[in-house]
Every structure is written in structure tokens, then in C-alpha cells.
Scaffold this motif. Structure first.
Motif, mmCIF file in Angstrom:
data_model
loop_
_atom_site.group_PDB
_atom_site.id
_atom_site.type_symbol
_atom_site.label_atom_id
_atom_site.label_comp_id
_atom_site.label_asym_id
_atom_site.label_seq_id
_atom_site.Cartn_x
_atom_site.Cartn_y
_atom_site.Cartn_z
ATOM 1 N N ARG A 4 59.970 52.152 39.009
ATOM 2 C CA ARG A 4 61.345 51.837 38.250
ATOM 3 C C ARG A 4 62.619 52.995 38.978
ATOM 4 O O ARG A 4 63.299 53.025 38.731
ATOM 5 N N GLU A 7 65.985 51.047 39.437
ATOM 6 C CA GLU A 7 66.354 50.598 37.746
ATOM 7 C C GLU A 7 67.125 51.715 37.405
ATOM 8 O O GLU A 7 68.425 51.826 36.589
ATOM 9 N N ILE A 8 66.516 53.268 37.229
ATOM 10 C CA ILE A 8 66.885 54.442 36.782
ATOM 11 C C ILE A 8 67.685 54.815 37.553
ATOM 12 O O ILE A 8 68.724 54.839 37.087
ATOM 13 N N GLN A 11 70.810 52.906 36.013
ATOM 14 C CA GLN A 11 71.673 53.465 34.724
ATOM 15 C C GLN A 11 72.157 54.408 35.064
ATOM 16 O O GLN A 11 73.726 54.778 34.721
ATOM 17 N N ARG A 12 72.177 55.589 35.495
ATOM 18 C CA ARG A 12 72.416 56.740 36.444
ATOM 19 C C ARG A 12 74.168 56.504 36.460
ATOM 20 O O ARG A 12 75.079 57.465 37.455
ATOM 21 N N LEU A 52 67.144 62.130 38.793
ATOM 22 C CA LEU A 52 67.596 61.371 37.243
ATOM 23 C C LEU A 52 67.196 61.757 35.744
ATOM 24 O O LEU A 52 67.550 61.230 35.031
ATOM 25 N N VAL A 54 64.176 62.411 34.289
ATOM 26 C CA VAL A 54 62.921 61.622 33.791
ATOM 27 C C VAL A 54 61.912 62.344 33.942
ATOM 28 O O VAL A 54 61.864 63.080 34.927
ATOM 29 N N GLU A 58 57.766 58.642 34.246
ATOM 30 C CA GLU A 58 59.004 57.676 33.642
ATOM 31 C C GLU A 58 58.956 56.509 34.825
ATOM 32 O O GLU A 58 60.043 55.581 34.713
#
Length: 178
Positions: A4, A7-8, A11-12, A52, A54, A58
Motif C-alpha cells: 500500500r 496509497e499511503i 495520503q502524506r 510514512l 506507519v 500497514e
């Protein structure tokens, strides 16, 4: 294996180049991993997860659970192996919870890292088979099958196996950090 990361990262608000630079890897590697063309090392995944902000697992794709009860059947577990440290981790719990449960297998002479590391969490380890040594803040305890150990992961710690046989253990971590 599917990740992912794209995607992450989006988002960041990070570009591929920004993530790569902060993680200390090439933009090409990040791009290849995001497109499913390369499998990064465990250390690279740790660096990406750190940037990231996370937990490591994740980064792995996991279907959303609509039920309040999460079940992972045999064969659904995500496994990562790091040849450099001789450890294989298998996630036994679904992502997105407040606790993470992993099974660790560490080969004879293997170690989680050459130097103790710390992270904001608590860990409880239960040895299932073999012998496992845990160094927490400069103090080492040796656990055998059936023994357990709980510690504050903010203290520098590492796991190692000085025995002649593989050690298998279950570790519960809260909040998730792998």
C-alpha cells in the motif's frame, strides 16, 4: 506481494523522489515496489514505514473487514523474511487494530538486529519452541519454551538465538509497530 506504499505516500502528500530520499533508497526502487515489480528487503520496508509514520505491516495490502470479528485462516497470513537477520515474521492478526500479533522464527545464530533498537510500544513475547535471548536496555534474559517476557519497547532491545536449534515465539505488540 502487494503493498500500500503508493496509497499511503499519496495520503502524506509525498512524491516518489521525496519518499525515496527520506528512506535512503532510489526513486526507481520505490516506483518498482509500487508497481509490484520488486520486493524490497525488510530493512527497506522498515525505512519506508518510518518515513510514512506507519507500522511496517500497514504497508501490506489487507482487505477491509466489515465484521467486528477478524479471522485469519491458515494461508492468509502475511510473511516476511529477512535473510540478513535469519528471522521470519508472520502476522497472525489483522491490520488496523490496536494490537499486533506476530509469530517469529529465528534461526540458530540469528538476531533481530546487530544493535538494540527502540520504538514507542509494549511487547509481550512467549517462546513456543527453542531458546530465545532478549537484550532489553543492556540486560539479557534467556527464555525457553513456555516462558514469556513483557517489556517497554521504548527501551533499546533486540532478540537473538545463541542455541543450535530454531526458536519460535509469539509476540504481541501494542500499538502495532511492525
Amino acid at each position: 506481494m502487494t503493498f500500500r506504499i503508493r496509497e499511503i505516500r499519496a495520503q502524506r502528500g509525498l512524491t516518489v523522489a521525496q519518499l525515496a530520499g527520506a528512506a535512503g533508497v532510489s526513486s526507481g526502487l520505490i516506483s518498482q515496489v509500487e508497481r509490484g515489480l520488486a520486493d524490497p528487503s525488510l530493512e527497506t520496508l522498515r525505512q519506508i514505514a518510518r518515513v510514512l509514520e506507519v507500522p511496517l505491516f500497514e504497508l501490506f495490502v489487507d482487505e477491509e473487514e466489515s465484521s467486528r470479528v477478524s479471522v485469519m485462516r491458515k494461508g492468509e497470513h502475511i510473511e516476511i523474511t529477512t535473510p540478513a537477520t535469519s528471522i521470519t515474521y508472520t502476522r497472525l492478526s489483522k491490520a488496523r487494530g490496536t494490537i499486533e500479533v506476530l509469530q517469529g522464527d529465528i534461526a540458530p545464530g540469528g538476531e533481530s538486529s546487530t544493535e538494540p533498537r527502540s520504538h514507542a510500544a509494549e511487547e509481550c513475547i512467549v517462546v513456543v519452541a527453542g531458546t530465545l535471548s532478549i537484550d532489553v536496555d543492556g540486560s539479557t534474559v534467556v527464555l525457553e519454551a513456555g516462558d514469556s517476557c513483557h517489556y517497554d519497547s521504548r527501551l533499546p532491545h533486540r532478540l537473538f538465538n545463541d542455541s543450535e536449534e530454531k526458536a519460535t515465539y509469539i509476540v504481541a505488540i501494542t500499538p502495532p509497530s511492525y
